[in-house]
Design a protein around this motif. Structure first.
Motif, mmCIF file in Angstrom:
data_model
loop_
_atom_site.group_PDB
_atom_site.id
_atom_site.type_symbol
_atom_site.label_atom_id
_atom_site.label_comp_id
_atom_site.label_asym_id
_atom_site.label_seq_id
_atom_site.Cartn_x
_atom_site.Cartn_y
_atom_site.Cartn_z
ATOM 1 N N LEU A 205 0.769 -1.346 -0.047
ATOM 2 C CA LEU A 205 0.064 0.054 0.082
ATOM 3 C C LEU A 205 0.985 1.378 0.108
ATOM 4 C CD1 LEU A 205 -2.966 0.568 0.119
ATOM 5 C CD2 LEU A 205 -2.676 0.960 2.655
ATOM 6 N N VAL A 313 -3.266 7.567 7.989
ATOM 7 C CA VAL A 313 -4.422 6.971 7.212
ATOM 8 C C VAL A 313 -3.623 5.867 6.624
ATOM 9 C CG1 VAL A 313 -6.066 6.995 5.455
ATOM 10 C CG2 VAL A 313 -5.972 8.700 6.942
ATOM 11 N N GLN A 316 -2.778 2.889 9.062
ATOM 12 C CA GLN A 316 -3.931 2.284 9.646
ATOM 13 C C GLN A 316 -4.522 1.335 8.501
ATOM 14 O OE1 GLN A 316 -6.012 5.853 10.689
ATOM 15 N NE2 GLN A 316 -5.315 5.799 12.791
ATOM 16 N N ALA A 317 -4.924 1.997 7.477
ATOM 17 C CA ALA A 317 -5.379 1.150 6.516
ATOM 18 C C ALA A 317 -4.450 -0.084 5.950
ATOM 19 C CB ALA A 317 -5.312 1.943 5.091
ATOM 20 N N SER A 318 -3.112 0.109 6.217
ATOM 21 C CA SER A 318 -2.355 -1.398 5.793
ATOM 22 C C SER A 318 -2.467 -2.420 6.884
ATOM 23 C CB SER A 318 -0.700 -0.950 5.956
ATOM 24 O OG SER A 318 -0.311 -0.379 7.267
ATOM 25 N N ALA A 320 -5.338 -2.962 8.422
ATOM 26 C CA ALA A 320 -6.882 -3.426 8.155
ATOM 27 C C ALA A 320 -6.911 -4.705 7.474
ATOM 28 C CB ALA A 320 -7.652 -2.044 7.334
ATOM 29 N N GLY A 343 -8.193 1.342 11.058
ATOM 30 C CA GLY A 343 -8.084 1.102 9.299
ATOM 31 C C GLY A 343 -9.398 0.678 8.917
ATOM 32 N N ARG A 344 -9.993 -0.256 9.572
ATOM 33 C CA ARG A 344 -11.196 -0.800 9.214
ATOM 34 C C ARG A 344 -12.592 0.062 9.298
ATOM 35 N NH1 ARG A 344 -10.574 -7.214 11.508
ATOM 36 N NH2 ARG A 344 -8.956 -7.637 10.106
ATOM 37 N N LEU A 346 -12.069 3.201 8.208
ATOM 38 C CA LEU A 346 -11.804 4.070 7.150
ATOM 39 C C LEU A 346 -12.832 3.899 5.938
ATOM 40 C CD1 LEU A 346 -7.969 4.141 7.080
ATOM 41 C CD2 LEU A 346 -9.438 6.093 7.817
ATOM 42 N N ALA A 348 -13.581 4.291 1.914
ATOM 43 C CA ALA A 348 -12.843 4.231 0.815
ATOM 44 C C ALA A 348 -12.385 5.546 0.195
ATOM 45 C CB ALA A 348 -13.576 3.420 -0.426
ATOM 46 N N LEU A 351 -9.421 6.881 2.218
ATOM 47 C CA LEU A 351 -8.181 6.181 1.889
ATOM 48 C C LEU A 351 -7.959 6.688 0.381
ATOM 49 C CD1 LEU A 351 -6.032 3.887 1.804
ATOM 50 C CD2 LEU A 351 -7.490 2.383 0.973
#
Length: 467
Positions: A205, A313, A316-318, A320, A343-344, A346, A348, A351
């Motif tokens: 990511l 962000v 955190q997304a990485s 999720a 992350g979960r 967030l 779309a 992101l």
């Protein structure tokens, strides 16, 4: 007294090639040291002694002696799936996993003729800048056992610093090579995005992750990079063991360059970044030595931007996508749990906004760095942190990591190469380093600058007193 493990990896490989030492003898030397002293250090999660000796015998008998890493012992980071060997990813949720298939980096290292001695410690999923996983003992810098070794390649760095390995491959998504190298008095090289095909970064990511090397000397990391970097977007071409471009750049150590000196960080807008006197002293050593060699030095600062809110962000997304659900979430450590939950949650759109912003930031950083051959920063803002220093509150923990390591993650975002060099020791004997950041594909300049400093400061012969 100078012992075998005090020699650089380049020197040890030379002994192997000349026939003054065999792969089996070198493997036995390091296995004995691991067995005797790693209990105090926490460098290895799993030691594969029997498999290592079998491999050393096979390499000694069958492998081409011209293989890039012929007979050289190393450790595999416990984030890398290794067929037939327990791979925990630093997490209790995976502590009993034994993969059937190895990751590409593991295969690349085997193809180069190396001998794995086991799995080196990493924090849970490599998400933190310290290595204190609940799967194994905390990883401690051998310079002071009350202090942590940094992360996420903490086990790899400790193993090299304490003489349990000659050098170590590692990965870096936000500083994970450079932070522990700095905390343990070593050289740590993160290559440009795409330099190493088995860990190109293009599939992670925001393209953050790169595979690189930790070693005692600049030549050691150049040697290891030559072994894992095949044809790449930079069109360097495949190296041979003794003439690879990166070891060659380190051996030659040529050139005079323009260097920007930066003490501000991209996190200054969102965090109270305070630079310790020890970090300032290390930077002063580097600038004094570079000026004495004849390099040009100019103060420099990036334009202030809201970097922190967008990088957080992505981090955190990485997390999720970590494949842990339901009751198994309770097995995660507090920082990981917080990152996963954030992350979960967030959307779309958020992101996508962060990814787009960081893509533009990459271009802006490269443009601002353009007047310089390299940019110099402190490696860390503070001395190595005590074991147990980080908060169990996820958000506070993240902030502490930023305050300790404010100059590392943006280099991953920009896809640039960077090297950490152990230029200084504090009054208490702790190592303190600096970071040099290069242009895209500019590893040769970083290695040349690094070896010029190494020739003057001779850190490759420094060793923790008790090891």
């Amino acid at each position: 007294m100078l012992e075998l493990h005090h020699l650089s990896a380049v020197e040890q490989l030379d002994l192997l090639r000349r026939g003054d030492l065999t792969p089996v003898e070198l493997t036995e030397h390091y296995l004995e040291r691991i067995d005797r002293i790693d209990g105090d250090l926490g460098a290895f999660v799993t030691v594969t002694a029997d498999a290592a000796l079998d491999r050393a015998h096979r390499v000694q008998a069958d492998s081409p002696h011209a293989a890039a890493l012929w007979g050289m012992p190393l450790g595999l980071k416990d984030l890398w799936a290794t067929a037939g060997t327990r791979t925990t990813y630093g997490s209790r949720a995976f502590e009993h996993v034994v993969p059937d298939i190895s990751d590409e980096i593991v295969t690349a290292l085997e193809d180069a003729g190396s001998v794995s001695l086991g799995k080196t410690a990493t924090p849970e999923f490599g998400l933190s800048s310290y290595t204190e996983s609940l799967v194994s003992a905390p990883t401690r810098t051998p310079w002071d056992l009350s202090l942590g070794a940094g992360g996420s390649s903490g086990g790899a760095a400790v193993a090299v610093s304490a003489g349990l390995l000659p050098f170590a491959p590692a990965s870096d998504g936000g500083g994970s090579i450079r932070i522990p190298a700095a905390a343990t008095g070593l050289v740590g090289l993160k290559p440009s995005r795409g330099r190493v095909p088995s860990g190109s970064g293009f599939t992670s990511l925001a393209g953050l992750v790169a595979y690189g090397a930790i070693g005692r000397s600049v030549g050691d990391v150049g040697l290891l990079l030559d072994a894992i970097a095949g044809p790449s977007p930079w069109s360097v071409g495949p190296p041979t063991w003794d003439e690879g471009p990166w070891l060659g750049a380190a051996v030659r150590g040529e050139g005079r360059y323009q260097v920007g000196v930066m003490t501000s960080s991209p996190w200054d807008a969102s965090h109270d970044i305070r630079i310790s006197q020890e970090a300032t002293d290390a930077l002063a050593v580097a600038t004094t030595e570079l000026a004495a060699i004849g390099h040009g030095l100019d103060d420099f600062a990036l334009d202030p931007e809201p970097y922190g809110e967008h990088f957080k962000v992505i981090w955190q997304a990485s997390a999720a996508g970590i494949p842990v659900e339901g009751d198994r979430l309770e097995l995660l450590e507090p920082l990981t749990r917080w990152l996963v939950e954030q992350g979960r949650a967030l959307g779309a759109r958020r992101l996508a906004e962060a990814l787009a912003w960081l893509a533009g930031y990459e271009r802006r950083v490269i443009r601002q760095f353009a007047p310089f051959d390299a940019v110099l920063t402190p490696a860390l803002a503070m001395t190595p942190r005590p074991v147990g220093w980080y908060s169990e509150d996820g958000e506070r923990n993240f902030d502490q990591q930023v305050e300790y390591t404010p100059w590392t993650s943006f280099v991953n975002v920009a896809g640039l190469p960077a090297i950490v060099l152990p230029v200084h020791q504090t009054a208490k004997g702790l190592p303190m380093g600096v970071q040099l950041i290069g242009r895209p594909g500019g590893e040769d300049v970083l290695l040349s600058l690094g070896v010029q400093l190494e020739r003057r400061l001779r850190w490759q012969r420094r060793h923790p007193p008790q090891w």
